[in-house]
Scaffold this active site. Structure first.
Site: not given
Ligand code: NAD
Length: 420
Positions: A108
């Site tokens: 990561k």
């Molecule tokens: P992103 O940047 O696209 O979206 C993040 C979202 O979380 C946004 O809607 C933001 O407004 C919201 N957010 C941020 N801080 C917040 C808070 N304090 N309370 C509530 N909402 C909040 O990110 P993503 O890629 O959707 O990632 C979200 C989660 O999924 C993370 O934990 C990430 O590690 C995990 N994840 C992402 C992927 C991927 O392919 N993008 C894969 C596996 C896991």
């Protein structure tokens, strides 16, 4: 029951290893090895800002384990990024690639920054210099980054370009989640959200909850939250609440997720003046709503000792990494709430990232149907294996997933042996 103080995700990840290792009766030496990250790189680097000033950023790339293949994991841009968080996220990547049984280890990365307050040019300057600093650490055979919170295909394009310039030739396989024009894969953008939906569908089948009409609550509306919400809606479920970092929006009759997300894109908020999709709700209230399926899809440590007893969902499908603390996990398990744990629920992203990497290395392109079919097959198989183990060992789905993931890494470590 003590009150949780500031929760360190690395403590959570370590505790999870200990729980699974004890049940697996693993060799203590191997447990010690997998409790440690293999390599950690911290960099402090300059980037030019729009006002002519130079700002120093701190970034990290952590490779937790490469026993089963090259390290793999996203890059996060967030003010709260620190080394322990990146180490925990890297460790979860190792278990996730192992649960999905794809030939990767776990890594990561992250940069401490506030991308919401930076211009596109500043983000590009910061990204390119960060890649320069970690270039000796990453590569298609070594460690392959991808998007995570507040990074996207454009950032991946800058990573690919900077790395390629340093090498002197195009290296699309150095990063996944790229735009299609640069060797990105069909289906990667929606893969994590789709995977959340596929695993939720399997869980609903197991629990005999019809998806049609099911009430779904989603925390976060980014790549994972926004896309999974749309899949649930398409399947006839009612997405009754969704949120961003500022607030949530609630409508017991069901939201029109496309127009809510459009509003977010257009006005940078879920409830723009003149729009009336539903009522305002806080992120805390949202998690405690009466619903069938709760999808935390934002950040770590959302379901804790503070609110675990108030969660009313029948099942929790973890789109985010590490949204539930081990103490909350025990409460959720005792209360009979079914969890599809992060290392299974959000494995769709890394699975299609694997497809993207394979296509890049082989210089060929797969169709959307091929990708969707392979993704569905892998996730259904992984879900079935975790469920089977959970029933056989009489443990919750999280412990079962960790046992499966950690067990495979431990066995691979035993087979390879300790050098020299
Ligand atoms: P992103 O940047 O696209 O979206 C993040 C979202 O979380 C946004 O809607 C933001 O407004 C919201 N957010 C941020 N801080 C917040 C808070 N304090 N309370 C509530 N909402 C909040 O990110 P993503 O890629 O959707 O990632 C979200 C989660 O999924 C993370 O934990 C990430 O590690 C995990 N994840 C992402 C992927 C991927 O392919 N993008 C894969 C596996 C896991």
């Amino acid at each position: 029951m003590g009150q949780e103080k500031k929760i360190n995700p690395l403590d959570v990840a370590m505790k999870q290893v200990d729980i699974a290792a004890e049940r697996l009766k693993l060799d203590p030496g191997i447990v010690e090895k997998i409790r440690h990250t293999q390599r950690e790189l911290t960099v402090h680097f300059p980037a030019k800002m729009d006002d002519g000033s130079i700002k120093i950023f701190t970034g990290y790339r952590v490779q937790h384990n490469m026993v089963r293949g090259p390290a793999k994991g996203g890059i996060r841009y967030h003010p709260d990024v620190d080394l322990d968080e990146v180490k925990a996220l890297a460790m979860w990547m190792t278990w996730k690639t192992s649960v999905a049984n794809i030939p990767f280890g776990g890594a990561k990365g992250g940069v401490q920054c506030n991308p919401k307050k930076m211009s596109l040019r500043e983000l590009e300057n910061m990204t390119r210099r960060f890649v320069y600093e970690i270039a000796m650490f990453i590569g298609p055979d070594q460690d392959i980054p991808a998007p995570d919170v507040y990074t996207n295909p454009q950032v991946m394009a800058w990573i690919m370009d900077t790395y390629s310039i340093l090498k002197g030739y195009s290296v699309p396989g150095v990063v996944t989640g790229k735009p299609l024009e640069l060797g990105g894969s069909l289906g990667r953008h929606e893969a994590t959200g789709k995977g959340v939906f596929i695993t939720a569908q399997e869980a609903a089948k197991h629990l005999k909850i019809p998806l049609k009409g099911a009430r779904v609550v989603v925390q976060g509306c980014g790549n994972v939250g926004g896309i999974s919400a749309q899949y649930f809606e398409k399947a006839g479920a009612k997405v009754i609440a969704i949120s961003d970092s500022k607030e949530g929006i609630y409508n017991p009759k069901g939201l029109n997720t496309s127009s809510v997300l459009e509003c977010k894109t257009k006005y940078y908020c879920l409830l723009a003046p003149g729009t009336k999709h539903g009522d305002k709700i806080t992120n805390e209230e949202l998690l405690e709503l009466d619903c069938d399926i709760l999808v935390p899809a934002a950040l770590e440590n959302q379901i804790t000792l503070k609110n675990a007893a108030q969660i009313k969902a029948k099942m929790i499908v973890e789109g985010a990494n590490g949204p539930t603390t081990p103490e909350a996990d025990d409460i959720i398990y005792d209360r009979g709430i079914f969890i599809v744990p992060d290392i299974l629920a959000n494995a769709g992203g890394v699975t299609v990232s694997y497809f993207e990497w394979v296509q890049n290395l082989q210089e060929l392109l797969w169709s959307e149907e091929e990708i969707s079919e392979r993704l569905t097959r892998i996730l259904k198989k992984s879900f079935g294996e975790v469920l089977h183990l959970s029933q056989k060992e009489k443990v919750g789905m999280r412990t079962a997933a960790l046992m499966l993931g950690i067990g495979r890494v431990a066995e691979a470590t035993r087979l390879r042996g300790i050098y020299p």
